[in-house]
Design an enzyme around this catalytic site. Structure first.
Site, PDB file in Angstrom:
ATOM      1  N   MET D   1       0.781  -1.220   0.000  1.00 19.64           N
ATOM      2  CA  MET D   1       0.000   0.000   0.000  1.00 19.64           C
ATOM      3  C   MET D   1       0.821   1.283   0.000  1.00 19.64           C
ATOM      4  O   MET D   1       0.249   2.352   0.120  1.00 19.64           O
ATOM      5  CB  MET D   1      -0.863   0.018   1.251  1.00 19.64           C
ATOM      6  N   PRO D   2       2.162   1.169  -0.101  1.00 19.98           N
ATOM      7  CA  PRO D   2       2.951   2.413  -0.016  1.00 19.98           C
ATOM      8  C   PRO D   2       2.642   3.353  -1.179  1.00 19.98           C
ATOM      9  O   PRO D   2       2.195   2.922  -2.244  1.00 19.98           O
ATOM     10  CB  PRO D   2       4.404   1.924  -0.116  1.00 19.98           C
ATOM     11  N   TYR D   3       2.892   4.642  -0.904  1.00 18.78           N
ATOM     12  CA  TYR D   3       2.773   5.673  -1.925  1.00 18.78           C
ATOM     13  C   TYR D   3       4.098   6.430  -1.946  1.00 18.78           C
ATOM     14  O   TYR D   3       4.559   6.921  -0.913  1.00 18.78           O
ATOM     15  CB  TYR D   3       1.622   6.625  -1.593  1.00 18.78           C
ATOM     16  N   MET D  41       2.174   2.342  -5.148  1.00 16.11           N
ATOM     17  CA  MET D  41       2.001   3.396  -6.164  1.00 16.11           C
ATOM     18  C   MET D  41       3.214   4.315  -6.176  1.00 16.11           C
ATOM     19  O   MET D  41       3.733   4.680  -5.120  1.00 16.11           O
ATOM     20  CB  MET D  41       0.795   4.247  -5.810  1.00 16.11           C
TER      21      MET D  41
END
Lengths: 67, 67, 67, 67, 67, 67
Positions: D1-3, D41
């Site tokens: 889920m990192p951005y 992302m």
């Protein structure tokens, strides 16, 4: 006083759609937190599909594969 | 080492004005916090008025109403 | 309507210093671009030195080496 | 889920180089933190050299001086 | 694939209110742009009132004046 | 001169892991774009799981369901 930044891919979003996003987010912050619409700011960034990656791959490349 | 991001509407800001913003913010961080200008970064984002909302309305729409 | 985000390391910045940064940036935008202070927003993020890197190294590690 | 957001100057970065940045960062987050590439992302922002400042000076100006 | 960042002052926002913001923004992007909720990310930043300025003044100072 | 911001959930990331992320991203920018590590900045934001949403739901809620 909230500040909201929406990042989406640059794929033909219309001015009318942007208006709906801005109005919708502003209303949401009023309804949920009682924030004053007059001082709520919304900034929409449209990012070229070459510059956005997911799954380790450019969105431009995914689009070519029909994703 | 500070990083400063300035977001403004895209409405004819000149290169000279950008230079003044960059110089001014860098000096401010030196004066107030003693930060080394050599490693202070400033990034200016110019946002189309269609993509910036305040009061639940696009700035492009507000400009048409003389605001 | 400008929005300014200032990121600095979390190393004992006082409330008075923050007030000076906010006032200084707001005045700068008024002086250079004629922006209305009433709708200028400034957000200061204080980042732990473990979470900030420069030169490929954590600032916390650099501080231990006297940098 | 990192951005992950990568900001670089707009100076002729190719689509292939962007693909390598996206793939590289995504793999790094998998290797170091076990993050699932499918939901990682990466957004690359290319900033005009007039809009990026370091040392209190625009990069466009530094480039003219050979820096 | 949208990414939304909501910045608000840190003034007792509950987990339930955060849930409503996340759900509301995600639905808005689905309704207006057809974006898939499964890959829409929302990040809420709560900013101390000492670190947020408007009108050239800290929000913490404005609160003391009843604003 | 690149600036990289990595946002991850706040779930026990160690200082050593942060060091690896900072070193890895800095090397990647050197290898792919020839950027000077001395002026590459990396900022890691750890976001509480209550404040991060995906699929219209808080990550804290997803974790309770074993996701």
């Amino acid at each position: 006083m909230p500040y909201v930044n929406i990042k989406i891919t640059e794929e033909g979003v219309t001015s009318e759609q942007k208006a709906k996003l801005i109005e919708g987010v502003t209303n949401l912050l009023k309804d949920v937190l009682g924030k004053n619409p007059a001082t709520t700011m919304v900034v929409i960034d449209e990012v070229p599909t070459d510059n956005w990656g997911v799954g380790g791959e450019q969105v431009s490349s995914r689009r070519k594969r029909g994703l």
